[in-house]
Motif scaffolding. Structure first.
Motif, PDB file in Angstrom:
ATOM      1  N   GLU A  54       5.258   0.455   3.284  1.00 50.97           N
ATOM      2  CA  GLU A  54       6.557   0.073   2.791  1.00 50.97           C
ATOM      3  C   GLU A  54       6.832   0.311   1.284  1.00 50.97           C
ATOM      4  O   GLU A  54       5.831  -0.523   0.286  1.00 50.97           O
ATOM      5  CB  GLU A  54       7.153  -1.485   2.781  1.00 50.97           C
ATOM      6  N   ARG A  55       7.427   1.083   0.527  1.00 51.54           N
ATOM      7  CA  ARG A  55       7.527   1.682  -0.724  1.00 51.54           C
ATOM      8  C   ARG A  55       7.880   0.335  -1.596  1.00 51.54           C
ATOM      9  O   ARG A  55       6.864   0.180  -2.619  1.00 51.54           O
ATOM     10  CB  ARG A  55       8.523   2.596  -1.098  1.00 51.54           C
ATOM     11  N   GLU A  99       1.320   5.065   6.029  1.00 49.95           N
ATOM     12  CA  GLU A  99       2.535   4.649   5.566  1.00 49.95           C
ATOM     13  C   GLU A  99       2.638   3.271   5.140  1.00 49.95           C
ATOM     14  O   GLU A  99       2.135   2.397   5.924  1.00 49.95           O
ATOM     15  CB  GLU A  99       3.956   5.060   6.448  1.00 49.95           C
ATOM     16  N   VAL A 131       3.481   0.493   7.918  1.00 46.80           N
ATOM     17  CA  VAL A 131       4.489   1.072   8.805  1.00 46.80           C
ATOM     18  C   VAL A 131       3.805   2.245   9.639  1.00 46.80           C
ATOM     19  O   VAL A 131       3.384   3.212   9.363  1.00 46.80           O
ATOM     20  CB  VAL A 131       5.863   1.668   8.042  1.00 46.80           C
ATOM     21  N   THR A 138       9.120   4.406   2.843  1.00 46.87           N
ATOM     22  CA  THR A 138       7.561   4.188   2.919  1.00 46.87           C
ATOM     23  C   THR A 138       6.889   5.325   1.640  1.00 46.87           C
ATOM     24  O   THR A 138       7.732   6.135   1.439  1.00 46.87           O
ATOM     25  CB  THR A 138       7.002   4.627   4.023  1.00 46.87           C
TER      26      THR A 138
END
Length: 117
Positions: A69-70, A67, A104, A4
């Motif tokens: 999701e990256r 956060e 998240v 994240t």
């Protein structure tokens, strides 16, 4: 485990009430004059906006942290809108529902500022 990216969002009491109503899981739709949702990439910049803009505008300012999701967040351009650390992600308003699905955990309030008096 999903990697994240931590983002911050300075906000006023009205937007925060809508986040609370979502169960701390989603950002509300943008208003017609808000074509972009722009979380910021560092806490200090979020504090500056909440304290120096939200408080005078609405009597209170809040800094939230969440956060995303990256891999999903990386599609949005990072915009430098001032100094070296004045960085925002620009998410088009029409993509905010999808953005919310990639949060998240919960959105949390990490700082509060209130007008004096």
């Amino acid at each position: 485990m999903t990697e994240t990216t931590t983002l911050w969002r300075p906000t006023g009491p009205q937007e925060l009430a809508l986040v609370r109503a979502s169960g701390w899981t989603a950002w509300p739709p943008r208003l017609p004059d808000q074509p972009i949702f722009y979380p910021v990439l560092n806490e200090q910049y979020a504090v500056m906006i909440a304290r120096d803009w939200n408080v005078p505008a609405s009597g209170a300012g809040y800094v939230t942290r969440f956060e995303v999701e990256r891999a999903y967040a990386e599609q949005f351009p990072v915009q430098q809108v001032g100094g070296r650390d004045i960085l925002e992600l620009w998410v088009p308003a029409e993509q905010l529902d999808e953005f919310n699905r990639h949060i998240v955990g919960l959105i949390e309030v990490v700082h509060e500022f209130h007008a004096e008096g």
